[in-house]
Write an enzyme that holds these catalytic residues in place. Structure first.
Site, PDB file in Angstrom:
ATOM      1  N   LYS A  41       0.860  -1.180   0.000  1.00  0.00           N
ATOM      2  CA  LYS A  41       0.000   0.000   0.000  1.00  0.00           C
ATOM      3  C   LYS A  41       0.896   1.229   0.000  1.00  0.00           C
ATOM      4  O   LYS A  41       1.446   1.617   1.020  1.00  0.00           O
ATOM      5  CB  LYS A  41      -0.928   0.063   1.217  1.00  0.00           C
ATOM      6  CG  LYS A  41      -2.014   1.163   1.051  1.00  0.00           C
ATOM      7  CD  LYS A  41      -2.438   1.808   2.341  1.00  0.00           C
ATOM      8  CE  LYS A  41      -1.536   2.926   2.767  1.00  0.00           C
ATOM      9  NZ  LYS A  41      -1.609   4.141   1.885  1.00  0.00           N
ATOM     10  N   GLU A  76       9.459   1.988  10.955  1.00  0.00           N
ATOM     11  CA  GLU A  76      10.456   3.033  10.739  1.00  0.00           C
ATOM     12  C   GLU A  76       9.687   4.348  10.784  1.00  0.00           C
ATOM     13  O   GLU A  76       8.952   4.684   9.846  1.00  0.00           O
ATOM     14  CB  GLU A  76      11.171   2.830   9.404  1.00  0.00           C
ATOM     15  CG  GLU A  76      12.515   3.523   9.323  1.00  0.00           C
ATOM     16  CD  GLU A  76      12.388   4.952   8.820  1.00  0.00           C
ATOM     17  OE1 GLU A  76      12.436   5.856   9.680  1.00  0.00           O
ATOM     18  OE2 GLU A  76      12.250   5.146   7.619  1.00  0.00           O
ATOM     19  N   CYS A  88      13.123  11.635   7.442  1.00  0.00           N
ATOM     20  CA  CYS A  88      12.932  11.256   8.842  1.00  0.00           C
ATOM     21  C   CYS A  88      14.227  11.327   9.634  1.00  0.00           C
ATOM     22  O   CYS A  88      14.218  11.586  10.836  1.00  0.00           O
ATOM     23  CB  CYS A  88      12.319   9.862   8.939  1.00  0.00           C
ATOM     24  SG  CYS A  88      13.264   8.585   8.080  1.00  0.00           S
ATOM     25  N   GLU A  96       8.815  16.595  15.367  1.00  0.00           N
ATOM     26  CA  GLU A  96       9.329  16.457  14.011  1.00  0.00           C
ATOM     27  C   GLU A  96       8.556  17.407  13.092  1.00  0.00           C
ATOM     28  O   GLU A  96       7.354  17.276  12.909  1.00  0.00           O
ATOM     29  CB  GLU A  96       9.176  15.015  13.519  1.00  0.00           C
ATOM     30  CG  GLU A  96       9.746  14.788  12.137  1.00  0.00           C
ATOM     31  CD  GLU A  96       9.599  13.354  11.672  1.00  0.00           C
ATOM     32  OE1 GLU A  96      10.563  12.819  11.098  1.00  0.00           O
ATOM     33  OE2 GLU A  96       8.520  12.771  11.883  1.00  0.00           O
TER      34      GLU A  96
END
Length: 478
Positions: A170, A245, A279, A379
């Site tokens: 996906k 992750e 990231c 973040e």
């Protein structure tokens, strides 16, 4: 405009059960460049059962046979690498030069590396009177993000296939066109039906259906920490394995003995990579109090000189963000930094001059950032750097480690042994020493709210394997 009205399930392009679709937008022009169909829970289930039907046959193939298929995918991707680079530059906003070097090149390399690793990968070993086998985990659901879309797909799909697993993918509905191109390649080379399946859709529908499906043995997810928590909770309902992750808030520690002419621009490159949509970006720059004024001036100058613009302009260093939603999210963080009292050294929440159209954000640098500020803790996932001063080396390590995330980081020092000593004390999945380059063979992943599990190299293959031991009678004594 590229329109995809079918999903790839069981080796065939089929109509989805639902009638929903999603537009894909050019990040620089805000124009629609494609449209994809969105699958639903039934489509996800169909793909899972196709993968289940294919698993026995695929898992029984030899490593050499699987390596051959990986090389076919590698060759086909390489042949279309320019098309891939241009497509991702439109979808994500990455400068074309970067897309060629990273967005298109890394997937090609990943499939080739996994094929090569199979040549001597140990799937069995003798331990006393036991034969210890490493077997494929089973049917794997891979849920991938939009920032490095094809790279993240390859980092999951290549090792999963190498291990003998079958896959349901996906991709992100924000940047999905590259995933459909990959499915076209896999269909063209004739990979056995059901080994790879593509179901586009939202996380709330297809993603969640895959996460809790009882016939999915393993989940491999890359995305936000918020979404990762939801996925992990759903996977736990059926006790399936999950590699996650997730986010990062990585610190680059500039030691007092660093070469600041090299360290400041080097650390900033690690922050602004892919417009900060990375990231593992080093978004916190930790500098000695005595060096703060010097570093603040250097960082502001570098940010103000960055060339922001059209991804297809060869001089562009920083392209747009991926979507309007992402742009507004980043602007929210910039406004929060100003409101909390951080010193705005460069950039700000307004569009770059002359770039009102497109999802552009100015390269932004904050100084005087204090622990506890939103821009220090959360973040941002955009081109925003926070400079934090520290008293001494112990204080720097404390600040670096006092984060909810443990994904990446950096250390800069003229003395590499000194830098290594500091790197060893940083609690994070990887540390770049003096700007050490990304290594596609080394394990990638983090801890705490950055997730768990590792990708890339032989470590990536290991994630998709499980152990079985066969015990044999001891030989009769003489």
């Amino acid at each position: 405009m590229k329109i995809h009205q079918h999903l790839y399930i069981g080796g065939r392009w089929i109509k989805p059960h639902g009638k929903m679709s999603a537009d894909v937008t050019n990040s620089a022009t805000e124009q629609v460049i494609g449209r994809i169909c969105l699958g639903n829970e039934q489509d996800a289930g169909d793909a899972v059962y196709a993968a289940r039907d294919a698993f026995d046959g695929w898992s029984a193939t030899s490593p050499a046979e699987r390596a051959g298929w990986l090389r076919k995918i590698q060759d086909a991707l390489h042949a279309r690498s320019e098309q891939i680079a241009q497509l991702i530059s439109q979808e994500v906003g990455s400068p074309l030069r970067f897309s060629r070097q990273v967005q298109a090149a890394l997937p090609v390399a990943t499939f080739g590396i996994n094929a090569e690793l199979l040549s001597d990968f140990r799937f069995a070993e003798q331990v006393g009177n036991s034969e210890v086998l490493r077997e494929p985990a089973g049917v794997v659901a891979c849920i991938t993000p939009w920032n490095y879309p094809l790279h993240q797909i390859a980092a999951k799909l290549a090792p999963a296939l190498a291990a003998g697993c079958t896959v349901v993918l996906k991709p992100s509905e924000v940047a999905p066109l590259n995933a459909f191109l990959l499915a076209e390649i896999i269909d063209e080379i004739g990979l056995p039906a059901g080994v790879f399946n593509l179901v586009s859709g939202t996380g709330e529908t297809v993603g969640e259906a895959l996460a809790c499906h009882p016939q999915v043995d393993m989940l491999s997810f890359t995305g936000s920490t918020r979404a990762g928590k939801r996925v992990a909770a759903l996977a736990a309902q059926t006790f399936k394995r999950a590699t996650l992750e997730l986010g990062g808030k990585s610190a680059a520690i500039l030691l007092d003995d660093a070469d600041y002419v090299q360290a400041v621009p080097g650390a900033m490159r690690a922050c602004f990579l892919n417009a900060g949509q990375t990231c593992s970006a080093h978004t916190r720059m930790l500098v000695p109090e005595t060096r703060y004024e010097q570093v603040a001036a250097m960082a502001a100058h570098i940010a103000n000189e960055m060339r922001v613009g059209d991804p297809f302009d060869e001089h562009t260093e920083l392209g747009p963000l991926v979507s309007e939603r992402q742009r507004e999210r980043v602007r929210h963080f910039i406004r929060a930094g100003i409101e909390e009292g951080a010193e705005l050294l460069a950039g700000g929440p307004h569009p770059p001059p002359g770039l009102e159209q497109g999802y552009y954000v100015q390269p932004t640098v904050f100084g005087g950032v204090q622990q506890g500020m939103l821009i220090e803790q959360e973040e941002v996932f955009g081109p925003v750097l926070s400079i934090i001063s520290y008293r001494d080396e112990q204080d720097a390590i404390r600040i670096a480690n006092e984060s909810a995330y443990e994904l990446s980081g950096g250390v800069w020092s003229r003395d590499q042994a000194h830098a290594k000593r500091v790197a060893l004390r940083m609690r994070t999945g990887q540390v770049d020493v003096n700007g050490g380059r990304f290594n596609i063979m080394a394990p990638f992943g983090g801890c705490k709210q950055s997730g768990h599990g590792r990708e890339l190299g032989r470590y990536g293959i290991e994630e998709f394997l499980q152990y079985k031991s066969l015990q044999y009678p001891l030989p009769a004594s003489a």
